[in-house]
Design a protein around this motif. Structure first.
Motif, PDB file in Angstrom:
ATOM      1  N   GLU A  95     -20.603  21.707  47.253  1.00  0.00           N
ATOM      2  CA  GLU A  95     -19.176  21.391  47.198  1.00  0.00           C
ATOM      3  C   GLU A  95     -18.918  20.057  46.489  1.00  0.00           C
ATOM      4  N   ALA A  96     -19.812  19.092  46.710  1.00  0.00           N
ATOM      5  CA  ALA A  96     -19.652  17.794  46.042  1.00  0.00           C
ATOM      6  C   ALA A  96     -19.775  17.934  44.530  1.00  0.00           C
ATOM      7  N   ILE A  97     -20.776  18.702  44.086  1.00  0.00           N
ATOM      8  CA  ILE A  97     -20.985  18.888  42.639  1.00  0.00           C
ATOM      9  C   ILE A  97     -19.806  19.640  42.031  1.00  0.00           C
ATOM     10  N   GLN A  98     -19.320  20.681  42.723  1.00  0.00           N
ATOM     11  CA  GLN A  98     -18.171  21.431  42.209  1.00  0.00           C
ATOM     12  C   GLN A  98     -16.939  20.529  42.090  1.00  0.00           C
ATOM     13  N   GLY A  99     -16.776  19.635  43.065  1.00  0.00           N
ATOM     14  CA  GLY A  99     -15.660  18.702  42.995  1.00  0.00           C
ATOM     15  C   GLY A  99     -15.763  17.775  41.803  1.00  0.00           C
ATOM     16  N   ILE A 100     -16.973  17.298  41.535  1.00  0.00           N
ATOM     17  CA  ILE A 100     -17.205  16.414  40.379  1.00  0.00           C
ATOM     18  C   ILE A 100     -16.889  17.152  39.082  1.00  0.00           C
ATOM     19  N   LEU A 101     -17.395  18.380  38.965  1.00  0.00           N
ATOM     20  CA  LEU A 101     -17.191  19.148  37.737  1.00  0.00           C
ATOM     21  C   LEU A 101     -15.710  19.442  37.521  1.00  0.00           C
ATOM     22  N   ALA A 102     -14.994  19.749  38.604  1.00  0.00           N
ATOM     23  CA  ALA A 102     -13.561  20.047  38.479  1.00  0.00           C
ATOM     24  C   ALA A 102     -12.799  18.833  37.945  1.00  0.00           C
ATOM     25  N   ARG A 103     -13.184  17.631  38.393  1.00  0.00           N
ATOM     26  CA  ARG A 103     -12.498  16.419  37.931  1.00  0.00           C
ATOM     27  C   ARG A 103     -12.863  16.063  36.502  1.00  0.00           C
ATOM     28  N   LYS A 104     -14.003  16.548  36.039  1.00  0.00           N
ATOM     29  CA  LYS A 104     -14.455  16.212  34.685  1.00  0.00           C
ATOM     30  C   LYS A 104     -13.850  17.114  33.615  1.00  0.00           C
ATOM     31  N   GLU A 105     -13.188  18.191  33.998  1.00  0.00           N
ATOM     32  CA  GLU A 105     -12.593  19.085  33.006  1.00  0.00           C
ATOM     33  C   GLU A 105     -11.489  18.368  32.235  1.00  0.00           C
ATOM     34  N   SER A 106     -11.312  18.770  31.009  1.00  0.00           N
ATOM     35  CA  SER A 106     -10.267  18.175  30.171  1.00  0.00           C
ATOM     36  C   SER A 106      -9.602  19.267  29.354  1.00  0.00           C
TER      37      SER A 106
END
Length: 604
Positions: free
Chosen positions: A419-430
């Motif tokens: 869940e932590a990694i998915q949260g990071i990836l979601a915030r990194k989208e542009s």
């Protein structure tokens, strides 16, 4: 009647689904599919439009005779000429009904996927018992089976892909072969990890999905929970305003099975599945095995053209001649058309599931195809040698300036890490980069992950878990990269590097060595080989080559082969003689060959 489904109304009014959708489009009515519902007001409008069309068709034929009864005899006498116009109008509709060269429709091929104890096999057995004339043995099979079911809408072909983790390979292949995927979910159990994996495989294969909620006859069944859980995977049921068809069924009582078959036929109709039985044959291996009595048996799904007993078939780098064919009911047949599963006797080697099959005119032609494929495989192996740098996330993102999608599969040691990694990836989208996590789970990556990554061109990211040796080997074979991290900040840095635009590696051409051609060796297969002496640096296979004759550059290409005496070698150092094979035959004694290679430059 406050609301009615589109396909039900089409059936009542005697028009096809395509015609009904055209009418709705003309009225500006929004819908998801033919199983969507429409309001009673819309129904009345549809009926009015159809009545007007019918009136327009009959007016021309009946208006004149109706007037003729009240007109003078001279007009009445002329009136009979008008009905003759009715046959003249009929040909206007015939071109749509009988296209001369139109490719005929074929039966849909359906795969049923899901968790092992969610009733997938029971559902298939129920369909077999009620829709297949010849009885077949039921129960869980240890290979993919295929059978044809006869329904009121025509034939449907089912592929049985077991839901066990051990058969992930077959499941992935099934999703790619099939036209429609049925995802079976138990009403008392909801989504399981293998269910999520099955959905990911179907999405990667880009096939329409129908969700069958099984075991609705149980007291503890909760279909609404299943529908709610589906929304968490961005699969929104139609009744919730989405476009995913969800059908409650019971493999035990048969409840909803007819509805499921109806939805399969509707989906197939909208997909407009066609194949030419007179075209060039192509097919896919469903399963291969060795029978103690018969020998090698292979189940083939015919996709195009028609198979005949006596045909030569090529699979991979082997071939066979069809000695006998058996249909899904166990009967001997002499030919098989599109969307037909057949068991073939005639291969000398067991073909692998998912391999493509093509026909050859005769044994000589089959051998030629095999020789070409062997050459192509060797060329691809050499090309892989040239691409020494491993495939990375940067490669997946593609050129800058475009909206790019990165397909990822996540594996971690705990659910919290996932869940932590998915949260990071979601915030990194542009706006420029979309990150698509196709599948995430706890534990080491599996063979199924590798197959899904191969289908969807995805990269597998692991956090605090490492792949087993067998899985790593399969990944290397398929060219799939598995990236492992022990520190989460390393993973963050990797993602940051992608988003910031440091995507495209910069290469420069770097000098390797120089050789003098001292003799030209004529070789019947490899062409002319330059017998050379390396005077400086070194030579490496697959390096870039430039040939100079005097002061003029006469050739630029690639070192496709290096030999020391009779042995193939990867590189040759200064002071040694060697045979240099270029993809060029005009080399001459006295030529100077210079070798270079492209090297990635470290960027600040």
């Amino acid at each position: 009647m406050s609301k009615v489904r589109i396909y039900t109304l089409a059936k009542e009014l005697g028009v096809d689904n395509h015609k009904m959708l055209e009418l709705l489009d003309g009225l500006g009515v929004a819908y998801k599919s033919v199983s969507s519902t429409i309001e009673e007001e819309t129904v009345e409008l549809i009926k009015q439009l159809l009545a007007e069309e019918a009136g327009a068709d009959t007016t021309g034929a009946t208006a004149e005779p109706a007037v003729a009864d009240t007109t003078p005899a001279t007009e009445t006498a002329a009136a009979p000429a008008e009905p003759a116009a009715t046959p003249a109008r009929q040909p206007e509709t015939e071109p749509a009904a009988e296209p001369v060269n139109e490719v005929p429709h074929r039966a849909p091929v359906v795969t049923i996927m899901g968790h092992v104890d969610h009733g997938k096999t029971s559902l298939l057995d129920y369909i077999r018992k009620t829709k297949v004339a010849a009885k077949e043995a039921g129960g869980i099979t240890q290979h993919v089976g295929a059978f044809e079911a006869k329904t009121s809408k025509g034939k449907i072909v089912f592929i049985d892909t077991p839901g066990h983790e051990a058969f992930t390979t077959i499941r992935a292949r099934g999703a790619n072969v099939a036209d429609i995927a049925i995802i079976v979910i138990a009403a008392d159990d909801s989504l399981m990890p293998q269910t999520r994996e099955a959905i990911a495989h179907a999405q990667a294969a880009k096939v329409p999905m129908i969700v069958a909620i099984n075991k609705v006859d149980l007291p503890q069944a909760d279909p609404e929970k299943v529908k709610t859980d589906l929304t968490q995977l961005n699969l929104v049921p139609e009744e919730y305003g989405g476009d995913v068809v969800v059908v409650p069924v019971s493999a035990k009582t048969g409840e909803g099975v007819e509805d499921l078959l109806e939805y399969i036929s509707l989906t197939a109709e909208l997909e407009d599945l066609r194949a030419d039985p007179k075209g060039q044959f192509s097919g896919v291996i469903i399963e291969g095995r060795v029978d103690k009595q018969a020998g090698v048996l292979a189940t083939v799904m015919v996709q195009e053209g028609t198979l005949h007993v006596g045909d030569f078939l090529v699979v991979g780098e082997s071939y066979g001649k069809i000695k006998a064919m058996t249909d899904s009911n166990g009967g001997r047949i002499k030919e098989a058309g599109p969307s037909t599963p057949v068991q073939i006797l005639g291969f000398s080697e067991v073909p692998s599931s998912g391999e493509k099959v093509q026909s050859a005119k005769n044994e000589h032609a089959a051998r030629e195809v095999i020789a070409q494929r062997a050459d192509q495989r060797r060329d691809e192996e050499d090309a892989r040698d040239r691409r020494r740098a491993q495939r990375s996330l940067e490669d997946l993102l593609g050129p800058l300036g475009e909206v790019r999608t990165v397909n990822l599969i996540l594996r971690a040691d705990t659910q919290g890490s996932v869940e932590a990694i998915q949260g990071i990836l979601a915030r990194k989208e542009s706006d420029d980069v979309k990150i698509n996590v196709m599948l995430s789970g706890i534990g080491a990556p599996t063979e199924g992950d590798v197959l899904l990554a191969s289908t969807a061109e995805a990269t597998i990211l692991c956090f605090s878990v490492t792949p087993a040796g067998g899985v790593k080997k399969i990944a290397d074979t398929k060219g799939i990269e598995i990236k492992s991290f022990r520190i989460i900040y390393e993973l963050i840095d990797e993602v940051d590097r992608l988003i910031k635009g440091n995507l495209e590696p910069v290469f420069e051409e770097r000098y390797l060595g120089r050789a003098e051609v001292r003799m030209v060796i004529r070789h019947p297969k490899s062409g002319n080989i330059a017998g050379s002496y390396v005077t400086d640096g070194m030579f490496r296979r697959n390096a870039k080559a430039k040939v100079t004759r005097g002061k003029q550059v006469v050739y630029e290409g690639t070192v496709v082969g290096l030999k020391r005496f009779k042995d193939d070698v990867r590189e040759v150092q200064t002071g040694y003689e060697c045979g240099i094979n270029l993809d060029w035959n005009d080399v001459m004694e006295g030529d100077i060959i210079e070798a270079t290679e492209m090297v990635e430059v470290e960027q600040a």
